[in-house]
Design a protein around this motif. Structure first.
Motif, PDB file in Angstrom:
ATOM      1  N   VAL A  70     -64.519  45.300 -58.578  1.00  0.00           N
ATOM      2  CA  VAL A  70     -63.686  45.703 -59.835  1.00  0.00           C
ATOM      3  C   VAL A  70     -64.778  46.783 -60.441  1.00  0.00           C
ATOM      4  O   VAL A  70     -65.631  46.129 -61.108  1.00  0.00           O
ATOM      5  N   THR A  71     -64.451  48.022 -60.675  1.00  0.00           N
ATOM      6  CA  THR A  71     -65.475  48.913 -61.191  1.00  0.00           C
ATOM      7  C   THR A  71     -64.542  49.845 -61.898  1.00  0.00           C
ATOM      8  O   THR A  71     -64.807  50.839 -61.988  1.00  0.00           O
ATOM      9  N   THR A  72     -63.577  49.401 -62.679  1.00  0.00           N
ATOM     10  CA  THR A  72     -62.496  50.429 -63.339  1.00  0.00           C
ATOM     11  C   THR A  72     -62.870  50.309 -64.627  1.00  0.00           C
ATOM     12  O   THR A  72     -64.166  49.671 -65.240  1.00  0.00           O
ATOM     13  N   TRP A  73     -62.017  50.887 -65.663  1.00  0.00           N
ATOM     14  CA  TRP A  73     -62.456  51.013 -67.039  1.00  0.00           C
ATOM     15  C   TRP A  73     -62.489  49.254 -67.611  1.00  0.00           C
ATOM     16  O   TRP A  73     -61.673  48.641 -67.123  1.00  0.00           O
ATOM     17  N   ASP A  74     -63.351  49.253 -68.612  1.00  0.00           N
ATOM     18  CA  ASP A  74     -63.504  47.805 -69.194  1.00  0.00           C
ATOM     19  C   ASP A  74     -62.188  47.030 -69.441  1.00  0.00           C
ATOM     20  O   ASP A  74     -62.016  45.878 -69.125  1.00  0.00           O
ATOM     21  N   ARG A  75     -61.291  47.871 -69.988  1.00  0.00           N
ATOM     22  CA  ARG A  75     -60.129  47.168 -70.677  1.00  0.00           C
ATOM     23  C   ARG A  75     -59.180  46.850 -69.357  1.00  0.00           C
ATOM     24  O   ARG A  75     -58.117  46.150 -69.641  1.00  0.00           O
ATOM     25  N   THR A  76     -59.392  47.255 -68.164  1.00  0.00           N
ATOM     26  CA  THR A  76     -58.468  46.898 -67.091  1.00  0.00           C
ATOM     27  C   THR A  76     -59.231  45.662 -66.316  1.00  0.00           C
ATOM     28  O   THR A  76     -58.425  45.300 -65.391  1.00  0.00           O
ATOM     29  N   HIS A  77     -60.196  45.367 -66.464  1.00  0.00           N
ATOM     30  CA  HIS A  77     -60.742  44.294 -65.756  1.00  0.00           C
ATOM     31  C   HIS A  77     -59.919  43.173 -65.523  1.00  0.00           C
ATOM     32  O   HIS A  77     -59.979  42.615 -64.632  1.00  0.00           O
ATOM     33  N   GLU A  78     -59.725  42.717 -66.670  1.00  0.00           N
ATOM     34  CA  GLU A  78     -58.880  41.302 -66.941  1.00  0.00           C
ATOM     35  C   GLU A  78     -57.821  41.471 -65.711  1.00  0.00           C
ATOM     36  O   GLU A  78     -57.510  40.194 -65.074  1.00  0.00           O
ATOM     37  N   GLU A  79     -56.921  42.325 -65.815  1.00  0.00           N
ATOM     38  CA  GLU A  79     -55.858  42.478 -64.645  1.00  0.00           C
ATOM     39  C   GLU A  79     -56.128  42.372 -63.529  1.00  0.00           C
ATOM     40  O   GLU A  79     -55.656  41.422 -62.717  1.00  0.00           O
ATOM     41  N   PHE A  80     -57.259  42.934 -62.845  1.00  0.00           N
ATOM     42  CA  PHE A  80     -57.693  43.131 -61.613  1.00  0.00           C
ATOM     43  C   PHE A  80     -58.272  41.709 -61.090  1.00  0.00           C
ATOM     44  O   PHE A  80     -58.237  41.204 -60.024  1.00  0.00           O
ATOM     45  N   VAL A  81     -59.166  41.202 -62.151  1.00  0.00           N
ATOM     46  CA  VAL A  81     -59.847  40.488 -61.798  1.00  0.00           C
ATOM     47  C   VAL A  81     -59.170  38.817 -61.658  1.00  0.00           C
ATOM     48  O   VAL A  81     -59.061  38.198 -60.535  1.00  0.00           O
ATOM     49  N   THR A  82     -57.985  38.674 -62.646  1.00  0.00           N
ATOM     50  CA  THR A  82     -57.280  37.521 -62.508  1.00  0.00           C
ATOM     51  C   THR A  82     -56.317  37.717 -61.387  1.00  0.00           C
ATOM     52  O   THR A  82     -56.207  36.656 -60.619  1.00  0.00           O
ATOM     53  N   ALA A  83     -55.859  38.832 -60.911  1.00  0.00           N
ATOM     54  CA  ALA A  83     -55.039  38.924 -59.670  1.00  0.00           C
ATOM     55  C   ALA A  83     -55.643  38.399 -58.505  1.00  0.00           C
ATOM     56  O   ALA A  83     -55.307  37.941 -57.469  1.00  0.00           O
ATOM     57  N   SER A  84     -57.079  38.884 -58.483  1.00  0.00           N
ATOM     58  CA  SER A  84     -57.817  38.597 -57.326  1.00  0.00           C
ATOM     59  C   SER A  84     -58.100  37.066 -57.321  1.00  0.00           C
ATOM     60  O   SER A  84     -58.070  36.535 -55.996  1.00  0.00           O
TER      61      SER A  84
END
Ligand code: ISE
Length: 336
Positions: A70-84
């Motif tokens: 995950v190398t998106t904008w900081d504020r979107t990390h939570e969504e993609f990290v938790t989904a993974s």
């Protein structure tokens, strides 16, 4: 072969892709997703075997991918990290883990519920040979107990999104918040953020430079300078003052040139160049961990602790530079 899906195909995502495709034999990028079709195409044009996904959640769920970066904008990390994590896939997330401690707590809760460590945070300075030597000097006991740390973090100019005053602590200085904890094995207790007058080279609404003073629970004093518009180059310093000696981060080994009555060596303006070797070592280490299904790199707790220091700095700034407590939850047993 570990098959990786990349979410976020901006500069840092493309740098990780090049490293994986060219320098890590045990892994390959097989899928990419990015809000910008143009960024996605930069990867698929260069590496035609990579499949492009419009929806990052489809990439996470896809049977094509074993693990996610995950190398998106900081504020979107939570969504993609938790989904993974919920999909049962290892996930490497660029620093900062998230831009709030609340988001870091949500990530820790997802990982604890999943029952094993899935997340590694991209605090790549831990893999830099200079910082490793400083840590060895501390751990060997040769400089005695650390008492003071003096650190400077200077960028020639900010890069990427418009740089705000908060981002100096929670986007850039998180490197120091992490590396200082890693070097000393200590957690923070108090923080203060001081704003001197700003450089005329910064955007009008950006406070730059900023000075941070931290005190660890063990009583170590840490002073940090963050300067986002120093103009002359990307320049990182760290000195640990111990009871019997000091250890300093070495500058990169660039040739010293004598010319025109001066002795000069190059200071690279670009941060990815300064830590180029660390980025490769970090990725090699992560892939080895994924192969073994056992993680040893920076954890969600490390991401949380850095975010807690950043939040304390913002509170201190908003309170006119007062000394404030670094508010942290008790460390969950899972991360001990
Ligand atoms: C960037 O994300 C980094 O990781 C750099 O090390 C830092 O110096 C820069 O300010 C950040 O934007």
């Amino acid at each position: 072969m570990i098959k990786l899906g990349l979410i976020g195909a901006g500069g840092i995502g493309r740098m990780h892709t090049d490293i994986i495709m060219n320098q890590i034999p045990g892994a390959e990028i097989v899928a990419v997703s990015d809000i910008s079709a143009e960024n996605r195409a930069k990867i698929t044009d260069q590496y035609p075997s990579v499949k492009s996904f419009d929806d990052p959640h489809e990439l996470i769920k896809s049977s094509l991918t074993d693990a996610v970066i995950v190398t998106t904008w900081d504020r979107t990390h939570e969504e993609f990290v938790t989904a993974s994590i919920k999909a049962g896939k290892h996930v490497f997330c660029e620093k900062p883990l998230a831009d709030t401690t609340k988001a870091c707590v949500n990530i820790m809760e997802a990982e604890i519920a999943a029952g094993k460590r899935y997340l590694t945070v991209g605090f790549m300075r831990r893999y830099d040979s200079g910082y490793v030597q400083v840590k060895e000097a501390i751990d060997s006991g040769r400089i005695g107990r650390p008492l003071l740390l003096h650190e400077q973090h200077r960028n020639a100019h900010p890069t990427g999104e418009k740089h705000t005053t908060d981002m100096s602590a929670n986007g850039a200085l998180v490197h120091e918040f992490d590396i200082t904890r890693w070097l000393t094995g200590d957690e923070y207790e108090m923080a203060q953020l001081i704003c001197p007058r700003s450089t005329r080279n910064a955007d009008e609404d950006l406070i730059d430079p900023q000075m941070v003073i931290l005190r660890t629970k063990g009583g170590i004093h840490v002073d940090l300078e963050i300067y986002m518009n120093c103009i002359y180059g990307y320049d990182i310093h760290c000195e640990v003052v111990g009871e019997e000696g000091c250890a300093s981060l070495p500058d990169p080994a660039n040739a010293v040139i004598r010319e025109n009555g001066a002795r000069l060596y190059k200071i690279d303006p670009v941060w990815v160049n300064r830590f180029a070797d660390a980025y490769v070592t970090e990725m090699r280490d992560w892939i080895k961990c994924v192969e073994k299904d056992s993680l040893t790199g920076p954890s969600a707790w490390d991401g949380y602790a850095a975010a807690a220091a950043a939040e304390a700095c913002t509170r201190s700034r908003l309170a006119g530079g007062q000394v404030v407590k670094v508010e942290m939850m008790d460390k969950p047993e899972f991360y001990r």
